[in-house]
Design a protein around this motif. Structure first.
Motif, PDB file in Angstrom:
ATOM      1  N   ALA A 116      -5.448   9.414   8.683  1.00 31.45           N
ATOM      2  CA  ALA A 116      -6.532  10.147   7.767  1.00 31.45           C
ATOM      3  C   ALA A 116      -7.336  11.179   8.571  1.00 31.45           C
ATOM      4  O   ALA A 116      -7.650  12.365   8.079  1.00 31.45           O
ATOM      5  CB  ALA A 116      -7.481   9.068   7.068  1.00 31.45           C
ATOM      6  N   ARG A 131     -10.940  -2.715   4.013  1.00 25.58           N
ATOM      7  CA  ARG A 131      -9.648  -2.838   3.004  1.00 25.58           C
ATOM      8  C   ARG A 131      -8.461  -2.089   3.617  1.00 25.58           C
ATOM      9  O   ARG A 131      -8.670  -1.249   4.475  1.00 25.58           O
ATOM     10  CB  ARG A 131     -10.052  -1.996   1.691  1.00 25.58           C
ATOM     11  N   ARG A 132      -7.507  -2.443   3.058  1.00 21.82           N
ATOM     12  CA  ARG A 132      -6.007  -2.297   3.484  1.00 21.82           C
ATOM     13  C   ARG A 132      -5.829  -2.195   4.914  1.00 21.82           C
ATOM     14  O   ARG A 132      -5.735  -0.792   5.460  1.00 21.82           O
ATOM     15  CB  ARG A 132      -5.569  -0.744   2.875  1.00 21.82           C
ATOM     16  N   ARG A 134      -1.171   8.039  -0.052  1.00 18.76           N
ATOM     17  CA  ARG A 134      -2.603   7.932  -0.724  1.00 18.76           C
ATOM     18  C   ARG A 134      -3.787   7.350  -0.009  1.00 18.76           C
ATOM     19  O   ARG A 134      -4.786   7.691   0.056  1.00 18.76           O
ATOM     20  CB  ARG A 134      -2.430   7.280  -2.022  1.00 18.76           C
ATOM     21  N   THR A 135      -3.258   6.056   0.789  1.00 20.68           N
ATOM     22  CA  THR A 135      -4.211   5.461   1.548  1.00 20.68           C
ATOM     23  C   THR A 135      -3.564   5.165   2.908  1.00 20.68           C
ATOM     24  O   THR A 135      -3.050   4.216   3.169  1.00 20.68           O
ATOM     25  CB  THR A 135      -4.639   4.112   0.740  1.00 20.68           C
ATOM     26  N   SER A 141      -6.616   4.756   9.049  1.00 19.04           N
ATOM     27  CA  SER A 141      -7.570   5.562   9.486  1.00 19.04           C
ATOM     28  C   SER A 141      -7.299   6.618  10.431  1.00 19.04           C
ATOM     29  O   SER A 141      -7.873   7.572  10.216  1.00 19.04           O
ATOM     30  CB  SER A 141      -8.883   4.544   9.927  1.00 19.04           C
ATOM     31  N   GLU A 178      -2.946  -7.810  -0.152  1.00 17.21           N
ATOM     32  CA  GLU A 178      -3.314  -6.743   0.578  1.00 17.21           C
ATOM     33  C   GLU A 178      -3.914  -7.308   2.033  1.00 17.21           C
ATOM     34  O   GLU A 178      -4.553  -8.401   1.851  1.00 17.21           O
ATOM     35  CB  GLU A 178      -4.198  -5.940  -0.344  1.00 17.21           C
ATOM     36  N   ALA A 226       0.758  -1.071  -0.121  1.00 17.84           N
ATOM     37  CA  ALA A 226       0.012  -0.156   0.185  1.00 17.84           C
ATOM     38  C   ALA A 226       0.920   1.319   0.006  1.00 17.84           C
ATOM     39  O   ALA A 226       1.926   1.227   0.430  1.00 17.84           O
ATOM     40  CB  ALA A 226      -1.038   0.007   1.096  1.00 17.84           C
ATOM     41  N   TRP A 240      -8.092   0.990   6.446  1.00 15.91           N
ATOM     42  CA  TRP A 240      -7.941   2.126   5.825  1.00 15.91           C
ATOM     43  C   TRP A 240      -9.525   2.406   5.346  1.00 15.91           C
ATOM     44  O   TRP A 240     -10.123   3.874   5.494  1.00 15.91           O
ATOM     45  CB  TRP A 240      -7.379   2.163   4.586  1.00 15.91           C
ATOM     46  N   ARG A 241     -10.104   1.580   4.908  1.00 11.70           N
ATOM     47  CA  ARG A 241     -11.692   2.086   4.352  1.00 11.70           C
ATOM     48  C   ARG A 241     -12.643   0.745   4.690  1.00 11.70           C
ATOM     49  O   ARG A 241     -12.530  -0.535   4.262  1.00 11.70           O
ATOM     50  CB  ARG A 241     -11.764   2.062   2.881  1.00 11.70           C
TER      51      ARG A 241
END
Length: 231
Positions: free
Chosen positions: A83, A167-168, A76-77, A80, A155, A72, A171-172
């Motif tokens: 972010a 995901r990741r 960009r990602t 959490s 991943e 990853a 992340w999401r």
């Protein structure tokens, strides 16, 4: 009370051998004090602007390194917690979404730790932290329309028997198991790496539990440590 046993795949354990987490299972009660969450979020945003915990930057950097290990790109990602922190530093606050979400977001930014909140009734089987092969479906939204994506092979993802739930690593989050104030059975996962002291992880979990108890008197909660240091 519903039992939740998160499973950590050996491949993930080898990628991050000192990964540990608090798993918190909640049987909800009537939410009577939603203002507790907004106050916690406001306090956490001020804590971020004041600099956060002394080990916070090192913890987020460790998460960026972990993301790079499975391919990853954290710029960009990001994880959490990173972010959310960037949004607070940019805007000074976070918008209120839902009392339960606001509360666990507050813990995430105050303690520089990824925190996931899931509606465990929407799960098929146990939560599993695995290395994806790329065939697992992930339900999400694109431009306001339901869509299905697939993770990259290699991943790190959270999943259940139906597909990917996050995901990741963290992340999401997917739509199917997303947590809201109307959920009866909730599962929270607070994820840490060695740069975060164990007592800080325990403190973060205690603060989440205290907030839930204030918002929902009579709530039933069980907490367990996963990884190094667990009994």
């Amino acid at each position: 009370m519903q039992s939740v046993l998160p499973l950590i795949d050996q491949a993930v354990a080898e990628l991050a051998p000192e990964f540990r987490a608090l798993s918190i299972v909640v049987e909800a009660a009537l939410l009577t004090r939603p203002e507790v969450a907004r106050a916690a979020l406001d306090h956490a945003c001020k804590a971020v602007q004041a600099g956060g915990p002394s080990w916070g930057d090192a913890h987020l950097a460790a998460w960026a390194d972990a993301f790079r290990k499975f391919g990853a790109k954290p710029q960009r990602t990001p994880c959490s917690a990173e972010a959310l922190r960037k949004r607070v530093l940019r805007d000074g606050t976070l918008p209120s979404l839902d009392p339960i979400v606001d509360l666990y977001n507050a813990i995430s930014i105050e303690y520089a730790i990824p925190v996931g909140g899931e509606n465990i009734d929407a799960y098929a089987g146990s939560p599993q932290l695995v290395v994806a092969d790329g065939s697992e479906p992930f339900d999400t939204m694109k431009e306001g329309v339901p869509a299905v994506e697939y993770p990259d092979a290699g991943e790190v993802v959270w999943r259940d028997d139906k597909g990917v739930t996050c995901r990741r690593w963290n992340w999401r989050q997917g739509v199917r198991t997303r947590l809201g104030v109307d959920a009866q059975n909730m599962w929270f996962i607070l994820e840490s790496l060695p740069a975060m002291p164990l007592d800080a992880l325990t403190e973060a979990g205690d603060k989440l539990i205290a907030g839930l108890q204030q918002m929902m008197p009579g709530v039933q909660i069980e907490s367990s440590l996963i990884g190094p240091g667990a009994n």
